[in-house]
Design a protein around this motif. Structure first.
Motif, short mmCIF file in Angstrom:
data_model
loop_
_atom_site.label_atom_id
_atom_site.label_comp_id
_atom_site.label_asym_id
_atom_site.label_seq_id
_atom_site.Cartn_x
_atom_site.Cartn_y
_atom_site.Cartn_z
N LEU A 1 0.83 -1.20 0.00
CA LEU A 1 0.00 0.00 0.00
C LEU A 1 0.87 1.25 0.00
CD1 LEU A 1 -2.69 1.59 0.43
CD2 LEU A 1 -2.32 1.27 2.90
N THR A 2 1.88 1.26 0.82
CA THR A 2 2.78 2.42 0.91
C THR A 2 3.51 2.65 -0.40
OG1 THR A 2 3.08 2.02 3.28
CG2 THR A 2 4.70 3.42 2.18
N LEU A 3 4.02 1.57 -1.00
CA LEU A 3 4.74 1.71 -2.27
C LEU A 3 3.82 2.24 -3.36
CD1 LEU A 3 6.96 -1.51 -2.38
CD2 LEU A 3 7.76 0.86 -2.26
N ALA A 4 2.61 1.72 -3.43
CA ALA A 4 1.68 2.15 -4.48
C ALA A 4 1.31 3.62 -4.33
CB ALA A 4 0.43 1.27 -4.46
N THR A 5 0.94 4.02 -3.12
CA THR A 5 0.55 5.41 -2.92
C THR A 5 1.73 6.36 -3.09
OG1 THR A 5 0.82 5.04 -0.53
CG2 THR A 5 -1.41 4.87 -1.44
N SER A 6 2.92 5.94 -2.65
CA SER A 6 4.11 6.79 -2.81
C SER A 6 4.46 6.98 -4.28
CB SER A 6 5.30 6.19 -2.06
OG SER A 6 5.07 6.15 -0.67
N LEU A 7 4.32 5.93 -5.08
CA LEU A 7 4.61 6.04 -6.51
C LEU A 7 3.65 7.00 -7.19
CD1 LEU A 7 5.44 2.35 -7.53
CD2 LEU A 7 6.96 4.33 -7.72
N VAL A 8 2.36 6.87 -6.90
CA VAL A 8 1.37 7.76 -7.52
C VAL A 8 1.61 9.20 -7.06
CG1 VAL A 8 -1.08 8.30 -7.68
CG2 VAL A 8 -0.32 5.92 -7.76
N GLN A 9 1.87 9.37 -5.77
CA GLN A 9 2.11 10.70 -5.22
C GLN A 9 3.33 11.35 -5.87
OE1 GLN A 9 4.22 11.11 -1.41
NE2 GLN A 9 2.32 12.00 -0.61
N THR A 10 4.42 10.61 -5.99
CA THR A 10 5.64 11.16 -6.57
C THR A 10 5.47 11.45 -8.06
OG1 THR A 10 6.96 9.93 -4.95
CG2 THR A 10 8.10 10.75 -6.90
N ALA A 11 4.78 10.56 -8.77
CA ALA A 11 4.54 10.80 -10.20
C ALA A 11 3.73 12.07 -10.41
CB ALA A 11 3.84 9.60 -10.81
N ALA A 12 2.71 12.27 -9.58
CA ALA A 12 1.89 13.49 -9.70
C ALA A 12 2.72 14.73 -9.40
CB ALA A 12 0.69 13.40 -8.77
N LEU A 13 3.57 14.65 -8.38
CA LEU A 13 4.41 15.79 -8.01
C LEU A 13 5.39 16.14 -9.13
CD1 LEU A 13 5.32 17.84 -5.89
CD2 LEU A 13 6.80 16.06 -4.92
N LEU A 14 6.01 15.12 -9.74
CA LEU A 14 6.95 15.37 -10.83
C LEU A 14 6.24 15.96 -12.04
CD1 LEU A 14 9.22 12.18 -10.68
CD2 LEU A 14 9.75 14.48 -9.87
N ALA A 15 5.03 15.48 -12.31
CA ALA A 15 4.29 16.01 -13.45
C ALA A 15 3.95 17.48 -13.26
CB ALA A 15 3.01 15.19 -13.66
N VAL A 16 3.51 17.85 -12.06
CA VAL A 16 3.18 19.25 -11.78
C VAL A 16 4.44 20.11 -11.84
CG1 VAL A 16 2.36 20.83 -10.00
CG2 VAL A 16 1.15 18.69 -10.43
N ALA A 17 5.54 19.62 -11.29
CA ALA A 17 6.79 20.39 -11.30
C ALA A 17 7.27 20.64 -12.72
CB ALA A 17 7.85 19.66 -10.49
N ALA A 18 7.18 19.62 -13.58
CA ALA A 18 7.67 19.76 -14.94
C ALA A 18 6.75 20.62 -15.80
CB ALA A 18 7.85 18.38 -15.57
N LEU A 19 5.43 20.44 -15.66
CA LEU A 19 4.49 21.12 -16.53
C LEU A 19 4.16 22.54 -16.05
CD1 LEU A 19 2.03 18.15 -17.22
CD2 LEU A 19 3.86 19.00 -18.69
N ALA A 20 4.03 22.71 -14.76
CA ALA A 20 3.61 24.02 -14.23
C ALA A 20 4.77 24.94 -13.90
CB ALA A 20 2.73 23.82 -13.00
N TYR A 21 5.93 24.36 -13.53
CA TYR A 21 7.05 25.19 -13.08
C TYR A 21 8.32 24.97 -13.89
CZ TYR A 21 3.87 25.87 -9.21
OH TYR A 21 2.75 26.19 -8.46
N ASP A 22 8.21 24.25 -15.00
CA ASP A 22 9.33 24.06 -15.92
C ASP A 22 10.57 23.50 -15.24
OD1 ASP A 22 7.87 25.08 -18.11
OD2 ASP A 22 8.35 27.13 -17.52
N VAL A 23 10.38 22.62 -14.27
CA VAL A 23 11.51 21.97 -13.62
C VAL A 23 12.03 20.87 -14.53
CG1 VAL A 23 12.25 20.59 -11.65
CG2 VAL A 23 10.65 22.48 -11.32
N PRO A 24 13.30 20.93 -14.94
CA PRO A 24 13.83 19.88 -15.82
C PRO A 24 13.99 18.56 -15.07
CG PRO A 24 15.59 21.38 -15.17
CD PRO A 24 14.31 21.97 -14.63
N LEU A 25 13.56 17.49 -15.69
CA LEU A 25 13.71 16.17 -15.10
C LEU A 25 14.97 15.50 -15.65
CD1 LEU A 25 10.02 14.87 -15.18
CD2 LEU A 25 11.21 16.13 -13.37
N PRO A 26 15.56 14.57 -14.92
CA PRO A 26 16.79 13.91 -15.38
C PRO A 26 16.58 13.23 -16.74
CG PRO A 26 16.39 13.41 -13.08
CD PRO A 26 15.16 14.12 -13.57
N SER A 27 17.63 13.25 -17.53
CA SER A 27 17.56 12.66 -18.87
C SER A 27 18.45 11.43 -19.03
CB SER A 27 17.96 13.69 -19.93
OG SER A 27 19.25 14.20 -19.68
#
Length: 294
Positions: free
Chosen positions: A138-164
């Motif tokens: 349960l913790t792994l699943a919720t943490s993955l979804v939470q982190t994916a949502a946070l990275l998406a918002v950071a990249a799309l809304a605040y132009d934070v570059p993600l590792p390549s």
């Protein structure tokens, strides 16, 4: 009067053959029961809509507030500067993992113990290992979804570059998994400290807030007093945040760290040490019943 035929007496030693006993079906394995328990945990979590919103939205809201208030500020070292949102994204990821693993489990298990859920589960054939496996998944699943949502918002809304490159994502993977596992077992161990489910939030939340303030989540870690840095270095959240900074920040920013480098070896060592400590303490102190329930 007609005569009736005598009924032959049955021999007392003659009995009807007993029906063959059906063999009892073996219980499913620990892993399968753990997966089933994880499904139950996920359904229960999804039904608590307020908890779902808080768990997924809290790190995003923190990032939005910091990026808005300090949008024009930058953090830099050796001529390299990054904007505020990028610098504090690793801390938001780290605190999200801590909230989902340590805080959520420490409170929810204390509540389940208080309302009798653990006692009822203990009376079933469900192995304790399967129960804890369900919590981990349960913790792994919720943490993955939470982190994916946070990275998406950071990249799309605040132009934070993600590792390549794959190397940084490999670092992200082992820091994320090890940090989540450490937070999970520490949350299970800490769940025995509150005396009741009602007091769990009051006991757990201040600990989490204090660690957030001293571990480089709300403030730049290098700007904290030296003695406070030493205190924070004892606990896993500081190392989880530092490990995430090594993924999302330029390599030149490592000079701002206390050791002048990302210290991946120390990060792994501290997280593993807390993982082992949490397992030992959890095994020795975990209770299925309330203190006043015998």
């Amino acid at each position: 009067m007609t005569a009736t035929a005598p009924v032959p007496a049955q021999h007392p030693s003659v009995t009807a053959p007993a029906a063959p006993a059906r063999p009892r079906a073996p219980l499913p394995g620990v892993l399968r029961l753990g997966l089933v328990r994880a499904g139950v945990e996920l359904r229960q979590f999804a039904r608590e809509r307020d908890a779902v919103v808080f768990v997924f939205a809290y790190p995003i809201l923190l990032l939005a507030v910091f990026a808005t208030v300090f949008g024009g500020d930058t953090q830099g070292a050796d001529g390299v500067e990054v904007d505020f949102a990028r610098y504090f994204l690793p801390g938001m990821i780290a605190t999200g993992v801590m909230l989902t693993s340590f805080q959520t489990l420490a409170i929810s298990i204390a509540v389940e113990r208080d309302d009798g859920t653990l006692r009822r589960l203990r009376a079933t054939p469900l192995p304790a290992t399967s129960y804890f496996l369900g919590k981990v998944l349960l913790t792994l699943a919720t943490s993955l979804v939470q982190t994916a949502a946070l990275l998406a918002v950071a990249a799309l809304a605040y132009d934070v570059p993600l590792p390549s490159d794959a190397g940084r994502w490999a670092t992200f993977a082992w820091v994320f998994v090890l940090g989540t596992a450490t937070g999970t077992v520490c949350g299970v161990a800490f769940s025995s400290l509150p005396r009741s489910g009602r007091s769990a939030s009051a006991v757990v939340t201040p600990v989490v807030l204090l660690l957030q303030f001293v571990s480089g989540v709300f403030f730049a870690f290098y700007a904290l007093p030296g003695w406070l840095q030493s205190v924070a270095s004892v606990f896993p959240l500081k190392w989880l945040a530092q490990g995430m900074r090594s993924v999302f920040l330029p390599d030149d920013m490592a000079t701002l760290e206390v050791g002048g480098s990302w210290q991946h070896g120390a990060t792994a060592a501290v997280l593993v040490a807390w993982l082992v400590t949490g397992l030992v303490v959890g095994v020795r102190t975990f209770r299925w019943r309330r203190r006043d329930d015998g």
